[in-house]
Structures are given as structure tokens and as C-alpha cells.
Design an enzyme around this catalytic site. Structure first.
Site, short mmCIF file in Angstrom:
data_model
loop_
_atom_site.label_atom_id
_atom_site.label_comp_id
_atom_site.label_asym_id
_atom_site.label_seq_id
_atom_site.Cartn_x
_atom_site.Cartn_y
_atom_site.Cartn_z
CE LYS A 178 -2.10 2.58 3.19
NZ LYS A 178 -2.18 3.88 2.49
N GLY A 231 7.13 5.10 7.88
CA GLY A 231 6.18 6.19 8.11
C GLY A 231 6.47 6.83 9.45
CB THR A 233 7.49 7.68 15.72
OG1 THR A 233 8.76 7.86 15.09
CG2 THR A 233 7.69 6.91 17.03
CB THR A 235 1.70 5.35 11.67
OG1 THR A 235 1.37 6.71 11.49
CG2 THR A 235 0.73 4.48 10.91
CD GLU A 253 13.96 1.29 8.38
OE1 GLU A 253 14.48 2.32 8.85
OE2 GLU A 253 14.47 0.17 8.48
CD GLU A 389 9.67 13.11 11.31
OE1 GLU A 389 8.61 12.55 11.64
OE2 GLU A 389 10.51 12.58 10.57
P1 NDP Z 1 2.30 7.93 8.15
O1 NDP Z 1 2.77 7.15 9.32
O2 NDP Z 1 1.13 8.81 8.32
O3 NDP Z 1 1.94 6.96 6.94
C1 NDP Z 1 2.83 6.04 6.39
C2 NDP Z 1 2.04 4.97 5.66
O4 NDP Z 1 1.27 4.24 6.61
C3 NDP Z 1 1.04 5.53 4.65
O5 NDP Z 1 0.92 4.62 3.57
C4 NDP Z 1 -0.23 5.56 5.46
O6 NDP Z 1 -1.37 5.59 4.66
C5 NDP Z 1 -0.09 4.28 6.24
N1 NDP Z 1 -0.89 4.20 7.46
C6 NDP Z 1 -1.38 5.22 8.21
N2 NDP Z 1 -2.07 4.73 9.27
C7 NDP Z 1 -2.00 3.37 9.18
C8 NDP Z 1 -2.52 2.29 9.97
N3 NDP Z 1 -3.26 2.51 11.07
N4 NDP Z 1 -2.26 1.03 9.59
C9 NDP Z 1 -1.51 0.79 8.50
N5 NDP Z 1 -1.02 1.76 7.69
C10 NDP Z 1 -1.25 3.03 8.04
O7 NDP Z 1 3.57 8.73 7.63
P2 NDP Z 1 3.63 9.78 6.48
O8 NDP Z 1 3.07 9.21 5.22
O9 NDP Z 1 3.10 11.06 6.98
O10 NDP Z 1 5.21 9.88 6.23
C11 NDP Z 1 6.03 10.75 6.92
C12 NDP Z 1 6.75 10.00 8.03
O11 NDP Z 1 7.51 8.94 7.48
C13 NDP Z 1 7.73 10.89 8.74
O12 NDP Z 1 7.62 10.68 10.13
C14 NDP Z 1 9.08 10.39 8.23
O13 NDP Z 1 10.13 10.62 9.12
C15 NDP Z 1 8.81 8.95 8.05
N6 NDP Z 1 9.79 8.36 7.14
C16 NDP Z 1 10.74 7.52 7.66
C17 NDP Z 1 11.72 6.98 6.84
C18 NDP Z 1 12.75 6.03 7.38
O14 NDP Z 1 13.43 5.40 6.58
N7 NDP Z 1 12.92 5.90 8.67
C19 NDP Z 1 11.78 7.32 5.42
C20 NDP Z 1 10.73 8.20 4.99
C21 NDP Z 1 9.77 8.70 5.83
P3 NDP Z 1 -2.06 7.00 4.27
O15 NDP Z 1 -0.99 7.96 3.96
O16 NDP Z 1 -2.87 6.63 3.10
O17 NDP Z 1 -2.86 7.39 5.46
#
Ligand code: NDP
Length: 485
Positions: A178, A231, A233, A235, A253, A389
Site C-alpha cells: 500500500k 512512516g 513513529t 503510526t 522505519e 519532527e
Molecule cells: P504515516 O505514518 O502517516 O503513513 C505512512 C504509511 O502508513 C502511509 O501509507 C499511510 O497511509 C499508512 N498508514 C497510516 N495509518 C495506518 C494504519 N493505522 N495502519 C496501516 N497503515 C497506516 O507517515 P507519512 O506518510 O506522513 O510519512 C512521513 C513520516 O515517514 C515521517 O515521520 C518520516 O520521518 C517517516 N519516514 C521515515 C523513513 C525512514 O526510513 N525511517 C523514510 C521516509 C519517511 P495513508 O498515507 O494513506 O494514510
């Protein structure tokens, strides 16, 4: 290749076909540079996820038994297809995410090709472990896990999506993936390219939709054996609580608040040019961007004045314009969050040295979400602005006295993803690298990547590692076989 169907609807890729969500529900998809809806994405529910998991389960026996060289050949065919469509994928990524087109073309999409090629090559060279002792030989089999899930964020949409999918498929798993609902387009195009490349139905399934509905249904599904998530922390912690009772394998990650530690004896020009990138590349929306810049006191004022004057020259503009160094912020919600963080920094005593405002552009981007690159000083290290962040074009700068002080300031954080160190003194470089609490340390460089290295964070930045053999270990189950003779 068609981007989406003629109704501009981004469908799911399930069991080898592009299909509409069973509910018939769609979500609006925005172009950040214009602020306008330009397509709709499937709002998938539990029954779409269940169809994807069923397809993955049915495809698993054959795919997992396919010889590694044949799986590698298939991954190379997908890489070929991405390469052949580089321009249309880059254009779609830029439109969907707001990043400059030149960046999507030179970094994001080429990296997707590398992700598939790298794991295609790696899987054909994997060796088995063997442990011999008196009268016994032990060897380790590494079997794929079954249907597994990959969930990725919006900041590097296809880049991070393929970084997960490629090793999972290479190891012989079948995948339910996804992308973020905020940037669904290139994932959908990947589905079409997989059809073109001849990937057997069900081996990869891409289910579009929101995190709360689609994502939650994926991670909760009993037949999903493992989840690789990138994504936020918050989530990640939620997913950990959902999956722990089911004992699912989990790789997380997560977020970061990365320190950039600059000693006075560094190669100044290289440091300055790289620090501009590490602060503001992709509008600061890279998890590895350095958002807390610590500069040795004797260099501090020189650095501050020079840095601010160069940041002021970073042009914010239409992502389609080659001269735009900074594109749009990915969504209105994130745009408002970042502006709120800047206001909070001011309340906390921060002095905005440059930027701090939304940018209004004329023409087609007049309603887009743009923010000036922003530099703030005078914030306490413990302030919310230095601890939470922001994930946007905002950095704070502060002086430090010596290596001990720099390490203490860098480590005063819940996060531990990456750190950058600038110095010509090898002893200092190694000492700080050893003591700074982060999973990745760059010395005199930033974002230099060798895909064989372990990638990931410590503390609240994650659990487990991606990259090279670490990824293949995650995506397989070790089984020890002991022979006594
Ligand atoms: P989110 O945690 O909001 O979302 C990440 C993904 O998880 C999206 O596909 C989202 O879907 C999905 N998601 C959200 N809620 C759920 C759930 N309850 N169950 C399963 N999946 C879920 O992060 P962001 O998209 O806002 O990304 C930014 C974050 O990602 C920042 O904190 C950044 O630091 C981190 N990041 C970390 C990296 C690493 O390598 N450590 C690299 C890149 C980013 P949807 O968006 O459709 O809601």
C-alpha cells in the site's frame, strides 16, 4: 502506457489486473503545486484487502519455488520497464508529490530501477550458513515467509515502495503493498508495468486507500505473515500494538530529528553545499534530512551568515521549472502543520533568520502549497521545535563548544535515525560517530548510499534494518538443519 483509466481513477492492482474498489468509493487526489484535485484513488476496504491477500496466498506456492535466477530475471524485467518509462514516471511523481521534476527524474525513479536490479542480483549470490562441530554439521535454510505486506509513505513514493517490494519478491514472498493515499499515482503505474513485464498474477498486489481503513486491514489480516512499514513513529507504534498479539514479523522505519554536527576544521565549501541539500532537499521531506544543525562556536557566526544568505537564494517555484530548487509541500494538511511548527518555534523564543512564510506564486501554481526554506536560531535544545519532527523546509541552528557538547546535544532526542559529521580530524570523526545515537552516520557527506549497508534507525526511529542482506534476512525464516554422523 496509460497513467490511469480515462476517468482519471487510480485503481487497485490485484491478482494481475487493475480493478476498481469493491465499494465503488474513491478518494480525491491533489496536485500539490496547484492545490487542485486531478484524479481519484480507490478507497479500498477489508474486502479488497482480503482479495489481495487471497491472490497472494494462491500465488505463493509457485513463486516461492521459482528458481532464484528466474525471480531475478523477472525483477530485471520490471526494472527495464521502469527505465523505459522513466520520463512518464518522473512526471507523475512530480505532479503527485510536488517535488521538482528534475529531482524525480534524476533521483527518485532511477533509484527504483536500482532497487529492483540490486535485489535481483543479490538473490542469485546468497550463501547458506553452516556451523560444524564434533560429529555434527548444521546448515541454515532460509525460506520465504508467505504473503507479506509493504506499507510506505508519501515523501519518496515509488523509491521507498520499491525498496521494500523488491527484496520481498526476490526472497520468494508474495506481496500486498500500500502506498500513501496522498501519493498513489506511481504505485498504480508500477502495477501496470508489472502486467507488461509478465509478473504472474497475485505475486504483487497493490491496494490503494487510506491508512486508517486499507492500511489497518492489511496489518490486521491473519494471513499476512510480516510487515515492513515506513512512516511516522506514532503510526509505527500503532501497527506494533496491532501485530504483536498475532506475532507477526515487523520492520519499522520511522521518524527522525537528525543532527548535523559541523566542526570548525571541516572542508567548508563542501560542507556548506551539502548542508544546503541535507536541510532542504525535497522541501526537507526526507527522513534523513538534518534538521538540527550544530556548529562549533568558532565557526558559528561565519556559518550562520553565509548559510542564511545562500538559503535565501534557493528558489521556490513550479516543480516543472528546471530552475525551481524547492517545489510544493505534499498536502494542505502538511503545509498547515509546517506553518504551525514555525509559529510554535517563534513562541518558544526562536529567531527566524530567513523564510518562515508561505510563498504565493503566480499562474498555474497560485493555489499551490509552497513554503520558504526557513532557518531558526535561539531555540533551546529541549524545545518542542528541536524535539518534534517537522518534516519540512525548516532547520534550527545552534553553536556547540567541543565534541562532548556536540554529542550531548545530538543525543538529547527521542529519535536516532541518521547523523552527519563534518570534520577533517579522523579521531574526532570516529569518536563522534561511535557515540552519537543513530542508525546511520555520514562523515563529510550526506545521503551517500551503498544499497548493501544496513539502513534504519534506533530509539524511536525504528526497529530492524533494511538494505542488502538485512532485508533478505527479514523477508525469510531461518531454519537450522542438524546432521549427526
Ligand atoms: P504515516 O505514518 O502517516 O503513513 C505512512 C504509511 O502508513 C502511509 O501509507 C499511510 O497511509 C499508512 N498508514 C497510516 N495509518 C495506518 C494504519 N493505522 N495502519 C496501516 N497503515 C497506516 O507517515 P507519512 O506518510 O506522513 O510519512 C512521513 C513520516 O515517514 C515521517 O515521520 C518520516 O520521518 C517517516 N519516514 C521515515 C523513513 C525512514 O526510513 N525511517 C523514510 C521516509 C519517511 P495513508 O498515507 O494513506 O494514510
Amino acid at each position: 502506457m496509460p497513467l490511469v483509466d480515462c476517468m482519471n481513477k487510480i485503481q487497485n492492482y490485484i491478482n494481475g489486473s487493475m480493478v476498481a474498489p469493491k465499494s465503488g468509493q474513491w478518494l480525491d487526489n491533489f496536485e500539490p503545486a496547484t492545490g487542485k484535485v486531478y484524479s481519484q484513488v480507490a478507497d479500498s476496504n477489508e474486502s479488497d484487502v482480503d482479495a489481495a491477500v487471497t491472490a497472494a496466498r494462491n500465488a505463493f506456492p509457485a513463486w516461492s519455488k521459482t528458481h532464484a535466477t528466474d525471480r531475478a530475471a523477472m525483477l530485471h524485467r520490471i526494472a527495464d520497464a521502469i527505465e523505459a518509462n522513466l520520463d512518464s514516471l518522473a512526471a507523475a511523481e512530480s505532479k503527485d508529490n510536488g517535488k521538482p521534476l528534475w529531482l524525480a527524474r534524476s533521483v527518485d525513479i532511477p533509484r527504483c530501477v536500482s532497487n529492483f536490479r540490486f535485489f535481483a542480483n543479490l538473490i542469485t549470490g546468497v550463501e547458506s550458513q553452516s556451523h560444524n562441530s564434533d560429529g555434527m554439521i548444521n546448515y541454515t535454510l532460509r525460506n520465504p515467509l508467505g504473503p507479506v505486506a509493504c506499507i510506505s509513505p508519501w515523501n519518496l513514493p515509488l523509491y521507498l515502495f520499491t525498496w521494500k517490494i523488491a527484496p520481498a519478491l526476490a526472497a520468494g514472498n508474495t506481496v500486498i503493498a500500500k502506498p500513501s493515499e496522498v501519493t498513489p499515482m506511481t504505485a498504480s503505474m508500477l502495477g501496470e508495468l508489472c502486467i507488461e513485464a509478465g509478473l504472474p498474477p497475485g505475486v504483487l498486489n497493490i491496494v490503494q486507500g487510506s491508512g486508517s481503513l486499507t492500511g489497518n486491514a492489511i496489518v490486521s489480516h491473519d494471513d499476512v505473515q510480516a510487515i515492513s512499514f515506513t512512516g511516522g513513529t506514532k503510526t509505527g507504534k500503532h501497527i506494533a500494538t496491532v501485530t504483536a498479539p498475532k506475532l507477526k514479523k515487523l520492520s519499522l522505519e520511522l521518524g527522525g530529528k537528525n543532527p548535523n554536527i559541523i566542526f570548525a576544521d571541516c572542508d567548508y565549501e563542501l560542507m556548506m553545499e551539502t548542508t544546503l541539500r541535507s536541510s532542504f532537499a525535497n522541501q526537507g521531506q526526507i527522513c534523513l534530512c538534518g534538521s538540527r544543525i550544530y556548529v562549533q562556536r568558532s565557526l558559528y557566526e561565519t556559518f550562520r551568515d553565509d548559510f542564511v544568505s545562500r538559503v535565501k537564494q534557493l528558489s521556490v517555484g513550479d516543480p516543472l521549472e528546471p530552475a525551481s530548487k524547492q517545489g510544493a509541500i505534499v498536502s494542505q494538511q502538511h503545509f498547515e502543520k509546517i506553518l504551525g511548527c514555525i509559529e510554535r518555534a517563534k513562541e518558544e523564543g526562536g529567531n527566524v533568520l530567513c523564510g518562515g512564510n508561505a510563498v504565493s506564486l503566480a499562474g498555474r501554481c497560485e493555489n499551490g502549497w509552497f513554503i520558504e526554506p526557513t532557518v531558526i536560531e535561539g531555540l533551546a535544545n529541549s524545545s518542542e521545535s528541536n524535539q518534534q519532527e517537522i518534516f519540512g523546509p525548516v532547520v534550527s541552528i545552534a553553536p556547540f563548544d567541543d565534541a562532548d557538547d556536540a554529542i550531548a546535544k545530538a543525543n538529547e532526542s527521542q529519535y536516532g535515525l541518521s547523523a552527519t559529521i563534518w570534520t577533517s580530524n579522523l579521531n574526532v570523526a570516529h569518536r563522534v560517530a561511535a557515540e552519537v545515537e543513530s542508525g546511520i552516520v555520514w562523515i563529510n557527506c550526506w545521503l551517500a548510499r551503498d544499497l548493501r549497508t544496513p539502513f534504519g534507525g534506533m530509539k524511536e526511529s525504528g526497529l530492524g534494518r533494511e538494505g542488502g542482506m538485512e532485508a533478505l534476512r527479514f523477508w525469510t525464516e531461518p531454519k537450522n538443519v542438524c546432521i549427526k554422523f
